[in-house]
Enzyme design. Structure first.
Site, mmCIF file in Angstrom:
data_model
loop_
_atom_site.group_PDB
_atom_site.id
_atom_site.type_symbol
_atom_site.label_atom_id
_atom_site.label_comp_id
_atom_site.label_asym_id
_atom_site.label_seq_id
_atom_site.Cartn_x
_atom_site.Cartn_y
_atom_site.Cartn_z
ATOM 1 N N ASP A 115 0.839 -1.197 0.000
ATOM 2 C CA ASP A 115 0.000 0.000 0.000
ATOM 3 C C ASP A 115 0.875 1.247 0.000
ATOM 4 O O ASP A 115 2.048 1.201 0.393
ATOM 5 C CB ASP A 115 -0.941 0.004 1.206
ATOM 6 C CG ASP A 115 -0.202 0.143 2.525
ATOM 7 O OD1 ASP A 115 0.704 -0.683 2.784
ATOM 8 O OD2 ASP A 115 -0.510 1.063 3.307
ATOM 9 N N GLU A 180 0.209 -0.640 5.859
ATOM 10 C CA GLU A 180 1.250 0.023 6.651
ATOM 11 C C GLU A 180 1.072 1.532 6.666
ATOM 12 O O GLU A 180 1.234 2.178 7.701
ATOM 13 C CB GLU A 180 2.626 -0.353 6.104
ATOM 14 C CG GLU A 180 3.795 -0.021 7.040
ATOM 15 C CD GLU A 180 4.316 1.399 6.897
ATOM 16 O OE1 GLU A 180 5.056 1.852 7.785
ATOM 17 O OE2 GLU A 180 3.985 2.074 5.890
#
Length: 475
Positions: A115, A180
């Site tokens: 991500d 994250e």
């Protein structure tokens, strides 16, 4: 140039094997970069305010790349996040894949995240953030460095070891997280549920930075973090500044006074109970810091003591947002309430619980003086433990030797001012494992900012270093 406290040992690999691995990395490098460009094109953002479909596509793309390496045990796993109101929603999709170790060989867990951060103001970007563009030896695009480069380092390193016929029998587990940049809200629950799948002897987190272009670093410490909201309330409601101004100070003014008490005249954090625990053996020249940070020439640097300690080991407090009246809607009224969000970085050895209590105590202690008795607001937020690694561990020494071989420069054992809160969870869940935090970025990568980029030369070196590590730890 900073010096490392210890000289890395020689790699337990013969020159011919090292040469074969180096050639394997070189031959596949154009395809490795092209695949990284394909990953950058997928705008997978784990924030609730963004479409989840690209995030799912990002996980699928990573899973397919791992399957192409010949791994069959590849899964996309999601942990459920329970909200404060009891509702449930899925966390970010993580890719977990396993290649079992041969008998007597260790297992290495390779962590990165797929991500990315939102792009922010598009006007600040010189290129399309989701079209990776190569320019002057750098690859520009959102996630090109943080952290899709980390994914490709892991994939290309394993591929190079296999291509070179240097398979040491080491077990490899991929753990490519999908949330994250949203704070890893389900990370701990994910570890607890899948602990057996993720168990390893060595954990490599490819989500940090090198000392500078051409000079590798093993990140040996990270600052912890606590954040929250502080504020003041002085009136029950807004009142006319002409009719009532003077005897009472407005909330934004009192908030400014509160914020001013958080640092002393030199710029050190002035909150008691946050004493420095570790000291750096590395010098960070001020000229280098000024160039790396883009601080204005006229600005005098804050704090006292060695610059490396101010960056890595001492507490650092910033105000990262405020709630006050916007200029375009401001009227002549005394504002009753104002708030600010603080972000406090903690050096290794500092305790987040103690630090949060210290901030609260400080805010309450200045209520009767700097705030003239105004009602204070304190709302604790997130927290994360600091991290320090054992650089004498065999795997750490092997990693240092691999970095030196790959970069052709002596690696630095460096702290980092940033925080990766989940490292504490990894250490707690896998206490026997050696945790290695390696770099794919450099001081000009601008992770989280506009015009994020990856230095392709250092990327090549990072792939080679990890390939050498995987071949060496199985010996």
């Amino acid at each position: 140039m900073p010096e490392t406290p210890q000289t890395p040992p020689a790699l337990p690999l013969d020159p011919e094997t090292i040469a074969r691995i180096t050639t394997a990395v070189e031959e596949r490098l154009p395809q490795t970069v092209a695949t990284l460009q394909e990953l950058v094109a997928i705008p997978g953002i784990a924030w609730d305010s963004f479409d989840r479909d690209p995030l799912e596509r990002s996980a699928q793309a990573v899973a397919e790349l791992i399957r192409a390496l010949g791994l069959e045990d590849v899964e996309i796993l999601t942990e459920t996040l329970v909200e404060s109101d009891g509702s449930e929603r899925p966390g970010g999709p993580a890719v977990v894949a396993r290649r079992p170790a041969q008998p007597g060989k260790p297992t290495v867990l390779l962590y990165a995240h797929h991500d990315v951060q939102p792009v922010g103001d598009l006007a600040l970007w010189e290129t399309d953030p989701f079209t990776a563009v190569e320019k002057d030896g750098r690859l520009y695009g959102r996630g090109a460095a943080d952290d899709k480069a980390g994914i490709m380092v892991h994939l290309a390193a394993l591929q190079a070891m296999l291509d070179a016929g240097a398979d040491s029998g080491v077990g490899v587990t991929f753990f490519i997280e999908g949330e994250e940049e949203a704070g890893s809200p389900t990370f701990r629950a994910f570890l607890e549920r899948h602990r057996e799948k993720l168990a390893a002897d060595v954990i490599v987190v490819a989500d940090s930075a090198n000392w500078r272009v051409g000079v590798p670093a093993l990140t040996t410490s990270l600052r912890g973090l606590v954040d929250g909201t502080i504020g003041v309330r002085v009136l029950d409601h807004a009142v006319h500044s002409g009719m009532f101004g003077g005897p009472v100070l407005d909330a934004p003014t009192l908030l400014a006074r509160l914020i001013a008490t958080l640092h002393d005249e030199e710029g050190n954090v002035a909150i008691s109970g946050l004493e420095q625990q570790h000291h750096s053996s590395i010098e960070y020249p001020e000229a280098d810091y000024r160039a790396d940070s883009s601080v204005l020439d006229s600005v005098r640097l804050a704090g006292t003591g060695p610059l490396a300690d101010r960056l890595w080991n001492k507490p650092a407090l910033s105000i990262i947002g405020t709630d006050v009246t916007r200029l375009d809607v401001a009227s002549n009224t005394l504002q009753p309430e104002a708030r600010a969000k603080f972000s406090l970085r903690l050096g290794p050895g500092m305790d987040p619980v103690t630090a949060m209590a210290a901030v609260r105590a400080h805010v309450e202690s200045v209520q009767s003086t700097a705030l003239l008795g105004a009602e204070v607001i304190f709302e604790p937020g997130e927290s994360g433990q600091p991290f320090a690694t054992d650089t004498s561990a065999p795997a750490a020494r092997t990693m240092m030797a691999a970095l030196q071989q790959a970069f052709g420069a002596e690696p630095v054992e460096a702290g980092m001012g940033g925080s990766i809160p989940f490292t504490a969870d990894l250490v707690e869940m896998f206490p026997e494992a050696t945790l290695l935090i390696t770099g794919v970025e450099d001081p000009d990568s601008r992770a989280h900012s506009a015009n994020e980029s990856l230095h392709l030369g250092d990327f090549r070196h990072a792939v080679l270093a990890e390939a050498l590590l995987l071949a060496a730890v199985g010996h």
